[in-house]
Design a protein around this motif. Structure first.
Motif, short mmCIF file in Angstrom:
data_model
loop_
_atom_site.label_atom_id
_atom_site.label_comp_id
_atom_site.label_asym_id
_atom_site.label_seq_id
_atom_site.Cartn_x
_atom_site.Cartn_y
_atom_site.Cartn_z
N ALA A 37 0.86 -1.19 0.00
CA ALA A 37 0.00 0.00 0.00
C ALA A 37 0.89 1.24 0.00
O ALA A 37 2.01 1.20 0.49
CB ALA A 37 -0.93 0.01 1.22
N TYR A 38 0.36 2.32 -0.55
CA TYR A 38 1.09 3.58 -0.52
C TYR A 38 0.10 4.74 -0.52
O TYR A 38 -1.05 4.62 -0.98
CB TYR A 38 2.04 3.72 -1.71
N CYS A 39 0.55 5.87 0.01
CA CYS A 39 -0.21 7.11 -0.06
C CYS A 39 0.79 8.25 -0.07
O CYS A 39 1.59 8.38 0.86
CB CYS A 39 -1.18 7.26 1.11
N LEU A 40 0.73 9.06 -1.11
CA LEU A 40 1.64 10.18 -1.27
C LEU A 40 0.87 11.46 -0.98
O LEU A 40 -0.10 11.79 -1.66
CB LEU A 40 2.21 10.23 -2.69
N HIS A 44 4.65 14.53 2.68
CA HIS A 44 5.13 13.27 3.24
C HIS A 44 4.52 12.10 2.47
O HIS A 44 3.67 12.29 1.61
CB HIS A 44 4.78 13.17 4.73
N TYR A 45 4.99 10.91 2.80
CA TYR A 45 4.44 9.71 2.18
C TYR A 45 4.36 8.58 3.21
O TYR A 45 5.04 8.59 4.24
CB TYR A 45 5.28 9.27 0.98
N HIS A 46 3.51 7.61 2.92
CA HIS A 46 3.39 6.39 3.71
C HIS A 46 3.53 5.19 2.76
O HIS A 46 2.91 5.17 1.70
CB HIS A 46 2.02 6.30 4.40
N LEU A 47 4.31 4.22 3.15
CA LEU A 47 4.47 2.99 2.38
C LEU A 47 4.29 1.79 3.31
O LEU A 47 4.74 1.82 4.45
CB LEU A 47 5.86 2.91 1.75
N LEU A 48 3.66 0.76 2.81
CA LEU A 48 3.58 -0.52 3.51
C LEU A 48 4.34 -1.52 2.66
O LEU A 48 3.88 -1.91 1.57
CB LEU A 48 2.14 -0.96 3.71
N SER A 99 -5.53 -3.55 8.97
CA SER A 99 -5.86 -2.26 9.57
C SER A 99 -4.89 -1.17 9.13
O SER A 99 -5.27 0.00 8.99
CB SER A 99 -5.85 -2.37 11.10
N LEU A 100 -3.64 -1.54 8.91
CA LEU A 100 -2.64 -0.56 8.51
C LEU A 100 -2.88 -0.08 7.08
O LEU A 100 -2.69 1.11 6.79
CB LEU A 100 -1.24 -1.17 8.63
N THR A 101 -3.34 -0.96 6.20
CA THR A 101 -3.68 -0.49 4.85
C THR A 101 -4.82 0.52 4.92
O THR A 101 -4.83 1.51 4.16
CB THR A 101 -4.09 -1.65 3.92
N ARG A 102 -5.76 0.29 5.82
CA ARG A 102 -6.87 1.24 5.96
C ARG A 102 -6.37 2.58 6.48
O ARG A 102 -6.78 3.64 5.98
CB ARG A 102 -7.93 0.67 6.91
N GLN A 164 -15.30 2.25 7.27
CA GLN A 164 -15.61 2.13 8.69
C GLN A 164 -14.76 3.05 9.56
O GLN A 164 -15.12 3.33 10.70
CB GLN A 164 -15.44 0.68 9.15
N GLY A 165 -13.63 3.51 9.04
CA GLY A 165 -12.77 4.41 9.80
C GLY A 165 -11.57 3.69 10.39
O GLY A 165 -11.52 2.45 10.45
N VAL A 166 -10.61 4.47 10.85
CA VAL A 166 -9.36 3.93 11.38
C VAL A 166 -9.60 3.29 12.74
O VAL A 166 -10.36 3.80 13.56
CB VAL A 166 -8.30 5.06 11.51
N ASP A 167 -8.93 2.16 12.98
CA ASP A 167 -9.00 1.51 14.30
C ASP A 167 -8.48 2.45 15.38
O ASP A 167 -7.49 3.16 15.18
CB ASP A 167 -8.14 0.24 14.32
N GLU A 168 -9.11 2.46 16.53
CA GLU A 168 -8.66 3.30 17.64
C GLU A 168 -7.25 2.94 18.06
O GLU A 168 -6.43 3.81 18.37
CB GLU A 168 -9.62 3.17 18.83
N GLU A 169 -6.94 1.65 18.06
CA GLU A 169 -5.61 1.21 18.48
C GLU A 169 -4.53 1.72 17.53
O GLU A 169 -3.48 2.22 17.97
CB GLU A 169 -5.56 -0.31 18.57
N VAL A 170 -4.78 1.62 16.23
CA VAL A 170 -3.81 2.09 15.25
C VAL A 170 -3.69 3.61 15.31
O VAL A 170 -2.58 4.17 15.26
CB VAL A 170 -4.20 1.64 13.84
N ALA A 171 -4.82 4.30 15.44
CA ALA A 171 -4.78 5.76 15.54
C ALA A 171 -3.99 6.21 16.77
O ALA A 171 -3.18 7.13 16.70
CB ALA A 171 -6.20 6.31 15.59
#
Length: 312
Positions: A37-40, A44-48, A99-102, A164-171
């Motif tokens: 997964a990626y988001c630019l 900044h950027y995020h990569l999985l 959850s991390l991809t979400r 559904q939204g981001v998990d509370e734990e991950v957030a």
């Protein structure tokens, strides 16, 4: 993940985003990195990522270094772009991958000023590909995520999951000022700390990078052997009008940039004190020649594989 130096923008145009995605494609080809997964974003950027060969540092050095060079070339600037090498977290895949991809895919609408009205409209993340709204690049690994989701209607099911939204734990994990280098259950974290220490070099990206890099001397020796040339010939400047007569020299420059993480001025100094612009031109030309010649492509790939094997 990484951010721009002093929070400066790291993506200023569509060309910048495309250039970054090109580096992801190259990291898959050269370092066998699996991009899940990626988001630019603007700055900044995020990569999985999954690195089966344990070569995260080398792959990230390529991604950050080569993209910075391309960004600078696009915008007529020089100097560093990112505030540091990168920040990485080792993830317990079975428990947190999905959850991390979400979390990554929801970034464009989780900001103070959302970057899109509808999440699937944001073009610079892997989310549209996950919904099958565009052609998925060959280097994007979606099947592991779909398997974790466990839905037959994987496109619709993944959309519903993300909405559904981001998990509370991950957030909560990402909101902490001091993040752990591990995202996983207690057993996983204890096992990783016992095996790797509190901040393993390959995860932190701060220590240990030099241990896995390969030097220009090795690159020149390997390229000379593959091309059946003398190593000294690769260091010599070409005579005027004969810059294309020594493809091995240009291949060595290319590999010094990609595998040794050297800057263009550093490469120019090694190869006879040539200007960095000449190095850039030599690398650009040899890339075109390799694409157009089966024999050159074979020699280049043989050299790259041998150099990579020695550097691991």
């Amino acid at each position: 993940m990484n951010r721009g130096l002093a929070r400066q923008e790291t993506f200023l145009s569509a060309d910048c985003y495309s250039a970054f995605l090109d580096t992801l494609s190259e990291s898959h080809q050269r370092f066998q990195v699996h991009v899940h997964a990626y988001c630019l974003m603007g700055n900044h950027y995020h990569l999985l990522l999954h690195t089966p060969q344990g070569n995260l540092s080398r792959a990230m050095r390529h991604i950050n270094g080569v993209y910075t060079q391309r960004f600078n070339r696009l915008h007529g600037r020089d100097g560093p772009l990112f505030r540091g090498r990168y920040k990485a977290i080792l993830v317990e895949a079975d428990q947190y991958h999905l959850s991390l991809t979400r979390y990554i895919h929801r970034n464009p609408i989780e900001t103070r000023r959302p970057l899109a009205d509808q999440l699937e409209e944001y073009p610079w993340s892997s989310y549209p590909a996950y919904l099958n709204l565009c052609k998925s690049p060959g280097w994007l690994y979606r099947d592991f995520t779909y398997a974790a989701l466990g839905r037959r209607d994987k496109y619709r099911g993944y959309r519903q999951f993300v909405e559904q939204g981001v998990d509370e734990e991950v957030a909560a994990f990402y909101e902490r000022q001091r993040q752990s280098p591990f995202l996983g259950g207690e057993v996983f974290q204890e096992e990783m700390r016992s095996r790797l220490g509190e901040i393993p070099p390959e995860v932190s990206g701060v220590a240990g990078d030099g241990d896995t890099s390969v030097g220009y001397v090795t690159i020149v020796e390997v390229v000379a052997m593959v091309f059946e040339r003398q190593a000294d010939d690769l260091y010599k400047r070409s005579a005027p009008g004969r810059s294309g007569a020594n493809p091995a020299r240009a291949v060595a420059m290319w590999l010094c940039q990609d595998l040794a993480g050297m800057t263009l001025p550093e490469i120019g100094e090694v190869f006879g004190g040539v200007h960095y612009s000449a190095v850039s031109q030599a690398v650009r030309r040899i890339k075109e020649k390799v694409r157009g010649s089966a024999e050159l492509s074979r020699l280049f790939e043989a050299a790259r594989v041998k150099v990579s094997g020695r550097g691991l």
